[in-house]
Scaffold this motif. Structure first.
Motif, short mmCIF file in Angstrom:
data_model
loop_
_atom_site.label_atom_id
_atom_site.label_comp_id
_atom_site.label_asym_id
_atom_site.label_seq_id
_atom_site.Cartn_x
_atom_site.Cartn_y
_atom_site.Cartn_z
N GLY C 140 0.82 -1.21 0.00
CA GLY C 140 0.00 0.00 0.00
C GLY C 140 0.85 1.25 0.00
N GLY C 141 1.98 1.22 0.72
CA GLY C 141 2.87 2.37 0.74
C GLY C 141 3.43 2.65 -0.64
N PHE C 142 3.84 1.57 -1.36
CA PHE C 142 4.38 1.76 -2.71
C PHE C 142 3.32 2.37 -3.63
N GLN C 143 2.07 1.85 -3.51
CA GLN C 143 1.03 2.29 -4.44
C GLN C 143 0.69 3.76 -4.20
N MET C 144 0.64 4.16 -2.92
CA MET C 144 0.25 5.55 -2.65
C MET C 144 1.32 6.52 -3.14
N ARG C 145 2.60 6.16 -2.93
CA ARG C 145 3.65 7.09 -3.37
C ARG C 145 3.67 7.19 -4.89
N ALA C 146 3.45 6.05 -5.59
CA ALA C 146 3.46 6.09 -7.06
C ALA C 146 2.34 7.00 -7.56
N ASP C 246 6.45 -5.66 -11.82
CA ASP C 246 6.07 -5.69 -13.23
C ASP C 246 5.02 -4.65 -13.56
N ARG C 247 4.33 -4.10 -12.55
CA ARG C 247 3.15 -3.28 -12.81
C ARG C 247 3.46 -1.82 -12.58
N ASP C 248 2.66 -0.97 -13.21
CA ASP C 248 2.69 0.45 -12.93
C ASP C 248 1.63 0.67 -11.86
N LEU C 249 2.05 0.98 -10.63
CA LEU C 249 1.10 0.96 -9.53
C LEU C 249 0.22 2.19 -9.46
N SER C 250 0.46 3.20 -10.32
CA SER C 250 -0.37 4.40 -10.19
C SER C 250 -1.68 4.27 -10.94
N GLU C 251 -1.89 3.19 -11.69
CA GLU C 251 -3.16 2.99 -12.36
C GLU C 251 -3.52 1.52 -12.26
N TYR C 282 -7.30 0.88 0.90
CA TYR C 282 -6.72 2.11 1.45
C TYR C 282 -7.50 3.27 0.86
N ALA C 283 -7.33 4.44 1.45
CA ALA C 283 -8.11 5.58 0.97
C ALA C 283 -7.71 5.97 -0.45
N HIS C 284 -6.42 5.81 -0.83
CA HIS C 284 -6.03 6.26 -2.16
C HIS C 284 -6.52 5.29 -3.23
N GLU C 285 -6.81 4.05 -2.87
CA GLU C 285 -7.26 3.10 -3.88
C GLU C 285 -8.62 3.48 -4.42
N GLN C 361 -12.30 -7.13 -4.94
CA GLN C 361 -10.91 -7.32 -5.36
C GLN C 361 -10.23 -8.30 -4.41
N ILE C 362 -9.13 -8.86 -4.87
CA ILE C 362 -8.30 -9.70 -4.02
C ILE C 362 -6.88 -9.66 -4.55
N GLY C 363 -5.91 -9.81 -3.68
CA GLY C 363 -4.51 -9.77 -4.10
C GLY C 363 -3.87 -8.46 -3.69
N PHE C 364 -2.53 -8.38 -3.77
CA PHE C 364 -1.85 -7.15 -3.39
C PHE C 364 -2.23 -6.03 -4.33
N CYS C 365 -2.55 -4.87 -3.80
CA CYS C 365 -2.81 -3.68 -4.60
C CYS C 365 -3.81 -3.94 -5.71
N ALA C 366 -4.93 -4.56 -5.39
CA ALA C 366 -6.01 -4.78 -6.34
C ALA C 366 -5.51 -5.51 -7.58
N GLN C 367 -4.96 -6.70 -7.39
CA GLN C 367 -4.45 -7.44 -8.53
C GLN C 367 -5.58 -8.03 -9.35
N ASN C 368 -6.62 -8.55 -8.68
CA ASN C 368 -7.68 -9.28 -9.34
C ASN C 368 -8.97 -8.52 -9.08
N ASN C 369 -9.68 -8.09 -10.11
CA ASN C 369 -10.83 -7.20 -9.94
C ASN C 369 -12.07 -7.76 -10.58
N ILE C 370 -13.23 -7.42 -9.98
CA ILE C 370 -14.51 -7.83 -10.58
C ILE C 370 -15.49 -6.69 -10.40
N LEU C 371 -16.40 -6.53 -11.34
CA LEU C 371 -17.31 -5.39 -11.31
C LEU C 371 -18.70 -5.85 -11.72
N TYR C 372 -19.74 -5.43 -10.97
CA TYR C 372 -21.13 -5.78 -11.28
C TYR C 372 -21.88 -4.51 -11.62
N VAL C 373 -22.79 -4.60 -12.60
CA VAL C 373 -23.70 -3.50 -12.89
C VAL C 373 -25.08 -3.95 -12.46
#
Lengths: 152, 170, 379
Positions: C140-146, C246-251, C282-285, C361-373
């Protein structure tokens, strides 16, 4: 749920594993014992991976074992960092002194590795600064051979 | 003509290993006992009770929190007699690792008359366990100083089987 | 896609330590969901559970929970991920045509085990685990700073999100009492204990005990059971690569693709959405995911008015910061969206909603995502 009696038992679960690291990581650790960093190159998209991979995720291509090895230097750029004082162990987190953890991209590669930053003040750390590896005196061929990164 | 199973044993490359241990030594398991407290009190007085589900009429001994078939809590307390029968049994063989001696030990499941559930129990030392059979009648032997847990049902003693001589004639 | 409706739900009030056995908790949750729409046990044909062996302390953990969850002599299976992914599994079973009512439940009790150090076991054992520097807090610290460095967002803007969510949690009667702070300010959030610079303690969704369950049914049955079912119009899920380097954590690229898949299936765009319930650790996510879904432009999510009476309310119930029961939080986002669409959220109701979004979501920094409408049904 007015008057309940609840019994609590402590659990002891313990399983010991030994993971084979695989042929690609074996070569990486052999070079780490000689204080050198090597990486793998995908033949299609030319991305260089540190630590090496067998399959490139983007292209879904197997990288052959004996080819596409790239020698890299000891230096890199700092991409990201965070400062924490919690230590992570299996039994719970404990508070110790502040330590700086950084994501470093070795020059010439496309992925980042995560290690500690040593001998630097938290106020002086900035993303984009140049760092280089500080090796352990006795290397054994494991990830702990890299003690950390210092300012280059 | 017998065929021999031969297979080539492949030489595989040996690489380094990394230890990865899983410790869960600070886990706490929680169980609620509010459905068992009246049962423990009656056991201390050397009396047996069980619970019955009102919709499917199964009687549980020892009492259970949820009747799985109906998804309700069984809350009708009923009387349970001290006589029981052998529901099933097994004989295990234990080998002493030092002397190499093999010892036979019985494992028995009993079901009280009038209930619908069976549980593990011990037989009295006087019974020759090689002669047990499914349906053998038994009776409870209580512990001298009951403490209020399942160990108060110390072991089960044999009873006279009235239909034994009728079965032998067939 | 055929119409499938959510007809019933139930979740327990969350608390830091529910001193109660697990068997009892599961029975109460599933029975509460069935009693809310007057159904019986014999109507259940399939049950999906969302539990984890490591969090329960026993392997094949769903075998212990068969009877209290109503799966005695019924079809039962397990999805070892967040509750929202188990709901996707239940949705697929109903669309196959073989089942008429599905029960999906999930949850755990982190007061019984050390949660943050258990997250260490998600990392790679051959390279990352021996040095033990990565777990969900440092990630979470890495993601917020990125995120902060790429778009120039300040820590105060991110703290405002935490303040909004905690004030909303004070209006939600089923939230964690430790997260219900009605009088919190931006200064309190920035001065609290630092977990991993720059993430502070009040910006993090702390784990607590809780369980949740929902009922799914195909169109014909749903209209017989209740007058106001909520239809699932579209669903999409996607996954990012595994290593953090491997990922760009700011998006969040996987959320962009999941949202595209769900919106195409439902035939709407991001402008038609009335409110969103986003699962944020986290709040920034919350800001990163809102940009990935398309509710705001990149780097400008902090300028959105996301209060309950604003342009596009995000997390009117407080989000995961109001209470994060591992594996139940995804289901709780769906339940809160259903409550708002049916008009039953007293004290924090959004005005006249028709179309909503719920994520998991599940995984570090929202690795796996699902969305319902989700869309309001009935009249």
């Amino acid at each position: 749920m007015t008057e309940q009696n609840v019994v609590t038992n402590k659990g002891m679960v313990r399983a010991e594993f030994n993971f084979w690291v695989g042929k690609y990581m074996d070569k990486f650790y052999d070079n780490l014992e000689n204080k050198k960093i090597v990486g793998n190159k995908c033949p299609k998209c030319s991305d260089v991976f540190v630590p090496p991979r067998q399959v490139c995720g983007k292209c879904n291509e197997t990288i052959p074992l004996e080819q596409n090895w790239v020698d890299l230097t000891d230096t890199g750029t700092l991409k990201n960092y965070t400062i924490t004082k919690w230590k992570i162990t299996e039994r719970g987190s404990r508070k110790v002194k502040d330590s700086i953890i950084g994501m470093v991209q070795i020059d010439g590669s496309n992925t980042a590795i995560i290690y500690k930053l040593l001998d630097v003040d938290p106020a002086d750390v900035k993303t984009g600064m140049k760092v280089k590896i500080e090796w352990n005196d006795k290397t054994k061929g494991e990830p702990g051979d890299i003690k950390g990164f210092v300012k280059a | 003509m017998s065929k021999k199973m031969e297979y080539d044993r492949k030489e595989y490359d040996v690489t380094r290993t990394m230890p990865g241990n899983w410790y869960l030594s600070s886990y706490k398991f929680r169980y609620s006992l509010d459905h068992l407290q009246p049962w423990f009190k009656k056991l201390k007085e050397k009396k047996l009770v069980g619970t019955q589900c009102r919709s499917c009429n199964t009687v549980f001994f020892p009492p259970r929190l949820v009747c799985g078939y109906c998804l309700v809590k069984p809350d009708l307390w009923v009387d349970v007699r001290e006589t029981a029968q052998v529901a099933t049994f097994n004989i295990t063989y234990e080998k002493n690792p030092q002397t190499g001696e093999v010892v036979e030990k019985p494992v028995v499941c009993v079901r009280h008359d009038g209930t619908d559930t069976a549980f593990l129990a011990q037989l009295s030392p006087e019974i020759n366990f090689r002669e047990t059979y499914v349906g053998m009648p038994l009776k409870v032997k209580w512990r001298d100083e009951p403490e209020g847990n399942i160990g108060d049902l110390e072991y089960y003693e044999p009873l006279e089987d009235e239909a034994k001589d009728l079965r032998k004639e067939e | 896609m055929d119409k499938v409706g959510i007809v019933g739900y139930y979740y327990m009030k969350m608390s830091p330590d529910l001193i109660y056995g697990r068997y009892n908790l599961i029975f109460e949750t599933v029975r509460g969901a069935l009693d809310s729409v007057n159904l019986k046990k014999k109507d259940i044909t399939t049950v999906i559970s969302a539990t984890n062996d490591y969090y329960d302390g026993r392997t094949i953990s769903n075998a212990y929970c068969v009877e209290p969850a109503g799966a005695y002599l019924a079809d039962e299976s397990k999805a070892e991920m967040d509750g929202a992914f188990a709901a996707q599994y239940g949705l697929m079973r109903i669309l196959s045509g073989n089942h008429k009512l599905a029960v999906v439940w999930g949850g755990s009790t982190p007061s019984c085990y050390p949660y943050d150090s258990a997250q260490l076991y998600q990392t790679d054992p051959t390279f990352e685990r021996p040095i033990a520097l990565v777990n969900n807090i440092t990630a979470g610290g890495f993601q917020m700073r990125a995120y902060m460095e790429k778009y120039g967002v300040s820590a105060e803007d991110i703290a405002k999100v935490a303040v909004k969510n905690r004030k909303n949690a004070a209006k939600n009667p089923l939230a964690n009492p430790e997260a219900q702070n009605a009088n919190i300010t931006v200064d309190d959030v920035l001065k609290s204990d630092i977990l991993s610079d720059p993430v502070t303690e009040l910006m993090y969704a702390a784990p607590c005990d809780g369980l949740a369950a929902i009922l799914l049914a195909p169109e014909k049955q749903a209209l017989k059971i209740t007058d106001e079912p909520v239809w699932i119009k579209g669903v999409g899920s996607n996954q990012d690569p595994y290593y953090l380097g491997d990922r760009d954590l700011s998006e969040c690229k996987s959320m962009e693709m999941a949202a595209k898949m769900a919106f195409d299936g439902a035939g709407i765009t991001a402008k038609d959405v009335d409110f969103a319930e986003i699962f944020e650790q986290y709040a920034h996510e919350e800001l990163i995911l809102a940009e990935a879904i398309g509710l705001a432009e990149k780097g400008k999510a902090n300028e959105l008015n996301s209060e309950i009476n604003g342009d596009i309310p995000i997390n009117p119930s407080g989000g995961a910061i109001a209470g994060h029961a591992p594996f139940a939080t995804g289901l709780m986002r769906i339940i809160e969206a259903v409550k708002q669409l049916q008009g039953k959220a007293d004290g924090y109701q959004v005005k006249d909603p028709k179309v909503a979004i719920a994520t998991g979501q599940i995984g570090f920094c929202a690795q796996n995502n699902i969305l319902y409408v989700l869309e309001k049904g009935g009249n």
